[in-house]
Motif scaffolding. Sequence first.
Motif, PDB file in Angstrom:
ATOM      1  N   VAL A 138       0.468  -1.362  -0.192  1.00  0.00           N
ATOM      2  CA  VAL A 138       0.107  -0.076   0.242  1.00  0.00           C
ATOM      3  C   VAL A 138       0.723   1.158  -0.364  1.00  0.00           C
ATOM      4  N   ILE A 139       0.300   2.157  -1.238  1.00  0.00           N
ATOM      5  CA  ILE A 139       1.417   3.102  -0.816  1.00  0.00           C
ATOM      6  C   ILE A 139       0.805   4.719  -0.350  1.00  0.00           C
ATOM      7  N   GLU A 140      -0.513   4.324  -0.234  1.00  0.00           N
ATOM      8  CA  GLU A 140      -1.916   5.483  -0.069  1.00  0.00           C
ATOM      9  C   GLU A 140      -2.834   4.903   0.784  1.00  0.00           C
ATOM     10  N   THR A 141      -3.700   5.065   1.733  1.00  0.00           N
ATOM     11  CA  THR A 141      -4.892   5.263   2.088  1.00  0.00           C
ATOM     12  C   THR A 141      -5.594   5.776   2.459  1.00  0.00           C
ATOM     13  N   LEU A 142      -6.950   6.135   1.195  1.00  0.00           N
ATOM     14  CA  LEU A 142      -7.646   6.790   1.365  1.00  0.00           C
ATOM     15  C   LEU A 142      -9.861   7.195   2.038  1.00  0.00           C
ATOM     16  N   ILE A 143      -9.932   7.961   2.331  1.00  0.00           N
ATOM     17  CA  ILE A 143     -10.966   7.715   2.839  1.00  0.00           C
ATOM     18  C   ILE A 143     -12.146   8.571   1.933  1.00  0.00           C
ATOM     19  N   ARG A 144     -12.632   8.152  -0.245  1.00  0.00           N
ATOM     20  CA  ARG A 144     -13.532   8.052  -0.651  1.00  0.00           C
ATOM     21  C   ARG A 144     -13.734   8.106  -1.356  1.00  0.00           C
ATOM     22  N   ASP A 145     -14.919   8.581  -2.243  1.00  0.00           N
ATOM     23  CA  ASP A 145     -15.757   6.631  -3.269  1.00  0.00           C
ATOM     24  C   ASP A 145     -14.922   6.794  -4.384  1.00  0.00           C
ATOM     25  N   GLU A 146     -15.702   5.268  -4.876  1.00  0.00           N
ATOM     26  CA  GLU A 146     -14.447   4.704  -5.807  1.00  0.00           C
ATOM     27  C   GLU A 146     -13.992   5.902  -7.466  1.00  0.00           C
ATOM     28  N   PHE A 147     -14.772   7.190  -7.958  1.00  0.00           N
ATOM     29  CA  PHE A 147     -14.108   7.980  -8.495  1.00  0.00           C
ATOM     30  C   PHE A 147     -13.085   8.607  -7.938  1.00  0.00           C
ATOM     31  N   GLY A 148     -13.123   9.427  -6.672  1.00  0.00           N
ATOM     32  CA  GLY A 148     -12.221   9.775  -6.093  1.00  0.00           C
ATOM     33  C   GLY A 148     -10.670   8.758  -5.851  1.00  0.00           C
ATOM     34  N   CYS A 149     -11.148   7.797  -5.288  1.00  0.00           N
ATOM     35  CA  CYS A 149      -9.723   6.992  -5.171  1.00  0.00           C
ATOM     36  C   CYS A 149      -9.644   7.078  -6.533  1.00  0.00           C
ATOM     37  N   LEU A 167      -4.572   2.336  -2.383  1.00  0.00           N
ATOM     38  CA  LEU A 167      -3.564   2.467  -3.773  1.00  0.00           C
ATOM     39  C   LEU A 167      -2.054   1.131  -3.590  1.00  0.00           C
ATOM     40  N   SER A 168      -1.992   0.900  -4.424  1.00  0.00           N
ATOM     41  CA  SER A 168      -0.819  -0.033  -4.990  1.00  0.00           C
ATOM     42  C   SER A 168      -0.374   0.566  -6.010  1.00  0.00           C
ATOM     43  N   ASN A 169       1.927   0.344  -5.927  1.00  0.00           N
ATOM     44  CA  ASN A 169       2.362  -0.098  -6.686  1.00  0.00           C
ATOM     45  C   ASN A 169       2.456  -1.845  -7.212  1.00  0.00           C
ATOM     46  N   GLN A 170       1.515  -2.315  -6.808  1.00  0.00           N
ATOM     47  CA  GLN A 170       1.694  -3.735  -7.589  1.00  0.00           C
ATOM     48  C   GLN A 170      -0.063  -4.220  -8.164  1.00  0.00           C
ATOM     49  N   THR A 171       0.890  -5.214  -8.598  1.00  0.00           N
ATOM     50  CA  THR A 171      -0.754  -5.757  -9.699  1.00  0.00           C
ATOM     51  C   THR A 171      -1.287  -6.921  -9.464  1.00  0.00           C
ATOM     52  N   ARG A 172      -2.199  -7.291  -9.687  1.00  0.00           N
ATOM     53  CA  ARG A 172      -2.361  -8.941  -9.809  1.00  0.00           C
ATOM     54  C   ARG A 172      -1.720  -9.873 -10.216  1.00  0.00           C
ATOM     55  N   HIS A 173      -0.724  -9.224 -11.208  1.00  0.00           N
ATOM     56  CA  HIS A 173       0.449  -9.843 -11.736  1.00  0.00           C
ATOM     57  C   HIS A 173       1.205  -9.897 -11.502  1.00  0.00           C
ATOM     58  N   SER A 174       2.113  -8.756 -10.185  1.00  0.00           N
ATOM     59  CA  SER A 174       3.276  -8.552 -10.370  1.00  0.00           C
ATOM     60  C   SER A 174       2.972  -9.673  -8.959  1.00  0.00           C
ATOM     61  N   SER A 175       2.133  -9.046  -8.100  1.00  0.00           N
ATOM     62  CA  SER A 175       1.494 -10.188  -6.594  1.00  0.00           C
ATOM     63  C   SER A 175       0.615 -11.373  -6.884  1.00  0.00           C
ATOM     64  N   PRO A 176       0.009 -11.957  -7.255  1.00  0.00           N
ATOM     65  CA  PRO A 176      -0.676 -13.084  -7.762  1.00  0.00           C
ATOM     66  C   PRO A 176      -1.462 -13.376  -6.231  1.00  0.00           C
ATOM     67  N   ASP A 177      -0.362 -13.703  -5.139  1.00  0.00           N
ATOM     68  CA  ASP A 177      -0.764 -13.862  -4.957  1.00  0.00           C
ATOM     69  C   ASP A 177      -1.521 -12.828  -3.264  1.00  0.00           C
ATOM     70  N   ARG A 178      -1.226 -11.630  -3.438  1.00  0.00           N
ATOM     71  CA  ARG A 178      -2.134 -11.125  -2.597  1.00  0.00           C
ATOM     72  C   ARG A 178      -3.411 -10.490  -3.074  1.00  0.00           C
ATOM     73  N   LEU A 179      -3.966 -11.151  -4.290  1.00  0.00           N
ATOM     74  CA  LEU A 179      -5.383 -10.766  -4.359  1.00  0.00           C
ATOM     75  C   LEU A 179      -6.069 -12.102  -3.509  1.00  0.00           C
ATOM     76  N   LYS A 180      -6.836 -11.409  -2.750  1.00  0.00           N
ATOM     77  CA  LYS A 180      -7.900 -12.029  -1.664  1.00  0.00           C
ATOM     78  C   LYS A 180      -9.405 -11.809  -1.987  1.00  0.00           C
ATOM     79  N   ARG A 181      -9.686 -12.967  -2.171  1.00  0.00           N
ATOM     80  CA  ARG A 181     -11.538 -12.520  -1.716  1.00  0.00           C
ATOM     81  C   ARG A 181     -11.944 -12.252  -0.588  1.00  0.00           C
TER      82      ARG A 181
END
Length: 93
Positions: free
Chosen positions: A34-45, A68-82
């Motif tokens: 995580v590079i930043e945590t916010l409280i916003r609506d989806e559009f603002g995010c 917000l993250s500097n990684q994706t489901r491709h670069s770190s697939p094990d970090r995508l959690k249901r």
Amino acid sequence: CGILWCTPQGVVRVEASRNLIFLIILGFEFVGDVIETLIRDEFGCALRCLGNENCLSYSSHTNGACRLSNQTRHSSPDRLKRRAGFTYYGKGN
């Protein structure tokens, strides 16, 4: 416009917006890097992520939390959690 289909991971929707594509996975959160945590609506995010060159993906919750993250489901697939209430957005993936 958007396209929906089902995969083993869940429902996936692809959105095209101003030459960028966000891959959207409902019911999933990207955990870690995580590079930043916010409280916003989806559009603002989405705007915050688009304005940050280090942001490659973000996860938003129905309560307004956004990570917000500097990684994706491709670069770190094990970090995508249901996770109920979350939606994953991958920039250009």
